[in-house]
Design an enzyme around this catalytic site. Structure first.
Site, PDB file in Angstrom:
ATOM      1  N   GLU A 124      -3.083  -4.497  -3.075  1.00 31.35           N
ATOM      2  CA  GLU A 124      -3.588  -5.322  -4.181  1.00 31.35           C
ATOM      3  C   GLU A 124      -3.547  -4.544  -5.484  1.00 31.35           C
ATOM      4  O   GLU A 124      -3.206  -5.085  -6.544  1.00 31.35           O
ATOM      5  CB  GLU A 124      -5.029  -5.762  -3.899  1.00 31.35           C
ATOM      6  N   ASN A 126       0.844  -1.198   0.000  1.00 25.64           N
ATOM      7  CA  ASN A 126       0.000   0.000   0.000  1.00 25.64           C
ATOM      8  C   ASN A 126       0.878   1.246   0.000  1.00 25.64           C
ATOM      9  O   ASN A 126       1.969   1.270   0.595  1.00 25.64           O
ATOM     10  CB  ASN A 126      -1.019   0.000   1.143  1.00 25.64           C
ATOM     11  N   CYS A 170      -4.128   0.729  -2.354  1.00 23.53           N
ATOM     12  CA  CYS A 170      -4.007  -0.543  -1.632  1.00 23.53           C
ATOM     13  C   CYS A 170      -2.906  -1.414  -2.242  1.00 23.53           C
ATOM     14  O   CYS A 170      -2.571  -1.275  -3.432  1.00 23.53           O
ATOM     15  CB  CYS A 170      -5.315  -1.308  -1.671  1.00 23.53           C
ATOM     16  N   CYS A 198     -10.967  -3.159  -4.093  1.00 27.85           N
ATOM     17  CA  CYS A 198      -9.971  -4.158  -4.526  1.00 27.85           C
ATOM     18  C   CYS A 198     -10.642  -5.466  -4.928  1.00 27.85           C
ATOM     19  O   CYS A 198     -10.127  -6.179  -5.794  1.00 27.85           O
ATOM     20  CB  CYS A 198      -8.926  -4.381  -3.445  1.00 27.85           C
ATOM     21  N   GLU A 250       0.308   5.199   0.651  1.00 29.82           N
ATOM     22  CA  GLU A 250      -0.624   6.232   1.108  1.00 29.82           C
ATOM     23  C   GLU A 250      -0.178   7.621   0.649  1.00 29.82           C
ATOM     24  O   GLU A 250       0.906   7.803   0.084  1.00 29.82           O
ATOM     25  CB  GLU A 250      -0.755   6.156   2.630  1.00 29.82           C
ATOM     26  N   CYS A 301     -10.512  -4.709   0.421  1.00 33.17           N
ATOM     27  CA  CYS A 301     -11.602  -3.735   0.493  1.00 33.17           C
ATOM     28  C   CYS A 301     -12.530  -3.927  -0.717  1.00 33.17           C
ATOM     29  O   CYS A 301     -12.189  -4.633  -1.674  1.00 33.17           O
ATOM     30  CB  CYS A 301     -11.041  -2.312   0.525  1.00 33.17           C
TER      31      CYS A 301
HETATM   32  N1  THU Z   1      -5.283  -1.589   2.589  1.00 33.03           N
HETATM   33  C1  THU Z   1      -4.724  -2.405   1.659  1.00 33.03           C
HETATM   34  O1  THU Z   1      -3.611  -2.155   1.191  1.00 33.03           O
HETATM   35  N2  THU Z   1      -5.419  -3.486   1.269  1.00 33.03           N
HETATM   36  C2  THU Z   1      -6.636  -3.850   1.752  1.00 33.03           C
HETATM   37  O2  THU Z   1      -7.197  -4.838   1.307  1.00 33.03           O
HETATM   38  C3  THU Z   1      -7.279  -3.056   2.798  1.00 33.03           C
HETATM   39  C4  THU Z   1      -6.603  -1.800   3.162  1.00 33.03           C
HETATM   40  C5  THU Z   1      -4.547  -0.401   3.013  1.00 33.03           C
HETATM   41  C6  THU Z   1      -5.132   0.901   2.591  1.00 33.03           C
HETATM   42  C7  THU Z   1      -4.561   1.829   3.625  1.00 33.03           C
HETATM   43  O3  THU Z   1      -3.261   2.231   3.213  1.00 33.03           O
HETATM   44  C8  THU Z   1      -4.432   0.976   4.865  1.00 33.03           C
HETATM   45  O4  THU Z   1      -4.494  -0.362   4.414  1.00 33.03           O
HETATM   46  C9  THU Z   1      -5.508   1.217   5.897  1.00 33.03           C
HETATM   47  O5  THU Z   1      -6.756   1.158   5.345  1.00 33.03           O
END
Ligand code: THU
Length: 133
Positions: A61, A48, A59, A95, A50, A92
């Site tokens: 994925e 991920n 994310c 994704c 941000e 999520c």
């Molecule tokens: N996140 C992912 O990378 N994958 C997921 O399936 C759920 C959430 C990340 C997004 C964000 O950077 C952090 O987790 C918190 O939500």
């Protein structure tokens, strides 16, 4: 679902955890890694990423899927998603749709927690009644 060979599965688990180490998550502190085995036999990983403008965050994925496509992969045979804690990190909603875009009938989605425990689910379980054109 067709499970990948043991050595490929081990490589996927390892690549997901390696990617997780590179997560850029200064806002949530939630580090996620993903690794994909594509139809071309290549493994692509992602973490991920941000952003201070929160909605721009990506994310793990999505990063892995982008890397798969960049490497010439057309579909996901097996994806591993590594969680930073004892719970599984279920993808999520967005994704789930992104995984569905590149899924085949036998795509394996494997969740890995921090303790090394895994759970395998299908795309149909994650996203029933998926939107398609
Ligand atoms: N996140 C992912 O990378 N994958 C997921 O399936 C759920 C959430 C990340 C997004 C964000 O950077 C952090 O987790 C918190 O939500």
């Amino acid at each position: 679902m067709t499970t990948s060979s043991q050595s490929v599965r081990d490589a996927l688990l390892d690549r997901a955890v390696q990617a997780q180490l590179h997560a850029y998550a200064p806002y949530s502190g939630f580090h996620v890694g993903a690794a994909i085995l594509a139809d071309n036999g290549e493994i692509s990983a992602g973490c991920n990423v941000e952003n201070v403008a929160y909605p721009l965050g990506q994310c793990a994925e999505a990063t892995a899927i982008g890397n798969m496509v960049t490497g010439g992969g057309n579909s996901i045979k097996h994806i591993v998603i590594a969680s930073p804690n004892d719970d599984f990190c279920y993808p999520c909603g967005g994704c789930r749709q992104k995984i569905k875009e590149f899924a085949g009938p036998d795509t394996v989605v494997e969740l890995l927690n921090q303790k090394g425990k895994t759970r395998t689910v299908s795309v149909e379980e994650l996203l029933p009644f998926a939107f398609t054109l």
